[in-house]
Design a protein around this motif. Structure first.
Motif, PDB file in Angstrom:
ATOM      1  N   ASN A 197       0.694   3.820  -3.138  1.00 50.00           N
ATOM      2  CA  ASN A 197      -0.361   5.943  -3.120  1.00 50.00           C
ATOM      3  C   ASN A 197       0.456   6.095  -2.859  1.00 50.00           C
ATOM      4  O   ASN A 197      -0.264   7.542  -3.965  1.00 50.00           O
ATOM      5  CB  ASN A 197      -0.797   5.454  -1.414  1.00 50.00           C
TER       6      ASN A 197
ATOM      7  N   LYS B  25       0.111   6.163  -7.476  1.00 50.59           N
ATOM      8  CA  LYS B  25      -0.628   6.838  -7.228  1.00 50.59           C
ATOM      9  C   LYS B  25      -0.493   8.479  -7.723  1.00 50.59           C
ATOM     10  O   LYS B  25      -1.403   9.067  -8.357  1.00 50.59           O
ATOM     11  CB  LYS B  25      -2.211   6.417  -7.183  1.00 50.59           C
ATOM     12  N   HIS B  26      -0.667   8.908  -6.649  1.00 47.56           N
ATOM     13  CA  HIS B  26      -0.986  10.402  -5.754  1.00 47.56           C
ATOM     14  C   HIS B  26      -0.185  11.153  -6.411  1.00 47.56           C
ATOM     15  O   HIS B  26       0.257  12.638  -6.696  1.00 47.56           O
ATOM     16  CB  HIS B  26      -1.298  11.019  -4.411  1.00 47.56           C
TER      17      HIS B  26
ATOM     18  N   PRO C 149       0.838  -1.145  -0.111  1.00 49.52           N
ATOM     19  CA  PRO C 149       0.237   0.041  -0.098  1.00 49.52           C
ATOM     20  C   PRO C 149       0.736   1.218   0.543  1.00 49.52           C
ATOM     21  O   PRO C 149       0.181   1.827  -0.808  1.00 49.52           O
ATOM     22  CB  PRO C 149      -1.117  -0.342   1.322  1.00 49.52           C
TER      23      PRO C 149
ATOM     24  N   ASN D 280       5.300   7.881   5.244  1.00 47.77           N
ATOM     25  CA  ASN D 280       4.263   7.449   4.324  1.00 47.77           C
ATOM     26  C   ASN D 280       4.096   8.375   3.108  1.00 47.77           C
ATOM     27  O   ASN D 280       4.672   9.386   3.132  1.00 47.77           O
ATOM     28  CB  ASN D 280       2.411   8.224   5.731  1.00 47.77           C
ATOM     29  N   GLU D 281       2.997   8.497   2.900  1.00 50.36           N
ATOM     30  CA  GLU D 281       2.978   8.954   1.110  1.00 50.36           C
ATOM     31  C   GLU D 281       3.581  10.868   1.119  1.00 50.36           C
ATOM     32  O   GLU D 281       4.008  12.036   0.754  1.00 50.36           O
ATOM     33  CB  GLU D 281       1.677   9.390   0.789  1.00 50.36           C
TER      34      GLU D 281
ATOM     35  N   TRP E  12      -2.107  -0.021   7.589  1.00 45.83           N
ATOM     36  CA  TRP E  12      -1.302  -0.308   6.124  1.00 45.83           C
ATOM     37  C   TRP E  12      -2.586  -1.321   5.461  1.00 45.83           C
ATOM     38  O   TRP E  12      -2.635  -1.876   4.346  1.00 45.83           O
ATOM     39  CB  TRP E  12      -0.496  -0.550   5.520  1.00 45.83           C
TER      40      TRP E  12
END
Length: 214
Positions: A19, A22-23, A15, A153-154, A107
């Motif tokens: 993420n 994707k972003h 994950p 994290n993102e 997650w």
């Protein structure tokens, strides 16, 4: 000067990586090396199927930042539901009951440790290694803390990317030290002698198997 800001070589199987691809990747000059066409369902940016290790290293040598994780892939439930992993000699320290619920709730997967070749390839290509920090922290067995950068994290990853691109002079010495580490300590021969064969002998000894020391 490098053509890309961020590069990633590998499958999008966990994950945190999904993420970010994707972003975050679409906001920068980015590429993703993968081996399955299904990857285009995640991100339709600069995707590439490399033909060989030379192509892969060429792409990594053309990016400032290489995103890395050292995780086998998605374990989507309590890891103790996988006895073939939990009881495997090579992974007997990988599972932590108290951490399982944290990862599963945060997650929705449990990280199983796996050393990734891209960690060494990225350093050898001169890219800055930016590594997802799981509790195994395998990279610390091979690189000093001033030879790579962690992200959690993102949002943390995007903050790091912005800072790296705004202040490259602060991060270039980190990438240089990682490159020097690989050249000095992690040739194929040294990896075989100091990591792979000792692990093979340890597992073999536990099973009563004698391994030729040569």
């Amino acid at each position: 000067d490098r053509r890309f800001d961020i590069g990633y070589a590998g499958s999008a199987s966990i994950p945190p990586v999904v993420n970010i691809i994707k972003h975050t990747f679409p906001r920068y000059r980015s590429f993703w090396i993968f081996h399955k066409k299904s990857g285009q369902k995640i991100w339709r940016g600069v995707n590439t199927n490399v033909r060989n290790i030379k192509d892969k290293l060429a792409h990594l040598a053309d990016t400032r930042i290489a995103m890395v994780h050292n995780t086998l892939g998605p374990i989507l439930q309590n890891p103790h539901s996988y006895p073939y992993l939990v009881n495997h000699t090579a992974l007997d320290v990988a599972f932590n009951e108290s951490l399982a619920q944290y990862y599963l709730s945060t997650w929705e997967f449990y990280p199983v440790p796996q050393i990734k070749a891209r960690m060494f390839e990225s350093a050898l290509a001169g890219a800055l290694i930016v590594v997802w920090r799981d509790h195994h922290r395998l990279i610390e067995r091979f690189f000093a803390l001033d030879e790579f950068v962690y992200f959690d994290n993102e949002a943390d990853f995007q903050r790091l990317v912005d800072d790296i691109l705004a202040h490259p002079e602060q991060y270039e010495p980190i990438a240089k030290r990682a490159y020097e580490r690989v050249v000095k300590d992690w040739s194929s021969e040294k990896m075989l002698d100091t990591v792979i064969m000792p692990a093979v002998r340890e597992v073999a000894t536990k099973h009563g198997i004698v391994v030729d020391p040569n």
